[in-house]
Write an enzyme that holds these catalytic residues in place. Structure first.
Site, mmCIF file in Angstrom:
data_model
loop_
_atom_site.group_PDB
_atom_site.id
_atom_site.type_symbol
_atom_site.label_atom_id
_atom_site.label_comp_id
_atom_site.label_asym_id
_atom_site.label_seq_id
_atom_site.Cartn_x
_atom_site.Cartn_y
_atom_site.Cartn_z
ATOM 1 N N GLN A 1 61.110 41.021 -43.549
ATOM 2 C CA GLN A 1 62.090 40.366 -42.694
ATOM 3 C C GLN A 1 63.020 39.517 -43.554
ATOM 4 O OE1 GLN A 1 60.436 38.950 -38.995
ATOM 5 N NE2 GLN A 1 61.896 37.299 -38.904
ATOM 6 N N CYS A 2 62.732 38.257 -43.709
ATOM 7 C CA CYS A 2 63.650 37.357 -44.398
ATOM 8 C C CYS A 2 63.764 37.635 -45.893
ATOM 9 C CB CYS A 2 63.255 35.906 -44.140
ATOM 10 S SG CYS A 2 63.391 35.476 -42.384
#
Length: 192
Positions: free
Chosen positions: A115-116
């Protein structure tokens, strides 16, 4: 080449979530601290980025938006930024800081591999930075029927040779040791 280490979301907010018990590497701070020590040894910029989101464990009002307790603290001059997007660029001054420091290469690590951390690597690549993605200094939990190991494997596959070089902490430490050896040899020759 000027480098920076971007430490993405290695924060207490994750430990406050039930998913923490499913994290592939709950000792992520150990790998991240090795990268921080390596970056400092090289003279690289170290930037920590923390995620914020109102009404959740990522809300600064709840007190969890701070680095994991076992991480070595940031030194004076090492920026600690907060973000509200999945990547570290869109809602922070990261790109300005990197530009002012003359940074051309980024090493990324952190929490939520897919994700990030991945999103930061992709956007950093699109912005022209040479990216090193240190998969064993990231962690995630299994989501959508996939194990954490499958998610890391998938992330490495989609980033490799397109958006990032994939490396391990040990590989980067070995490269630094080789740089030191070559530097010491070069000094001995020039002094002779």
């Amino acid at each position: 080449m000027n480098r920076a280490l971007i430490v993405v979301d290695v924060q207490e907010s994750f430990r406050a979530r039930p998913e923490w018990s499913r994290m592939a590497d709950p000792d992520i701070a150990r790998s991240v601290d090795r990268l921080v020590a390596l970056a400092r040894d090289r003279g690289d910029l170290v930037v920590r980025v923390l995620h914020t989101e109102p009404g959740t464990v990522f809300d600064p009002e709840r007190g969890h938006v701070r680095p994991l307790a076992e991480l070595a603290p940031a030194l004076p001059g090492e920026p600690v930024l907060t973000k509200t997007s999945h990547n570290c660029f869109t809602t922070t001054e990261l790109q300005r800081l990197l530009t002012e420091a003359g940074v051309t290469a980024l090493t990324v690590c952190g929490i939520r591999t897919e994700q990030c951390v991945e999103t930061t690597a992709r956007i950093g690549s699109d912005l022209g930075y040479a990216i090193t993605f240190v998969a064993d200094a990231t962690t995630t939990d299994g989501v959508g029927g996939f194990s954490a190991a499958q998610i890391v494997e998938r992330t490495e596959a989609v980033l490799r040779d397109r958006f990032a070089r994939i490396a391990t902490v040990a590989e980067l430490e070995a490269e630094r040791a080789a740089e030191r050896t070559a530097g010491a040899g070069g000094l001995a020759v020039s002094a002779g």
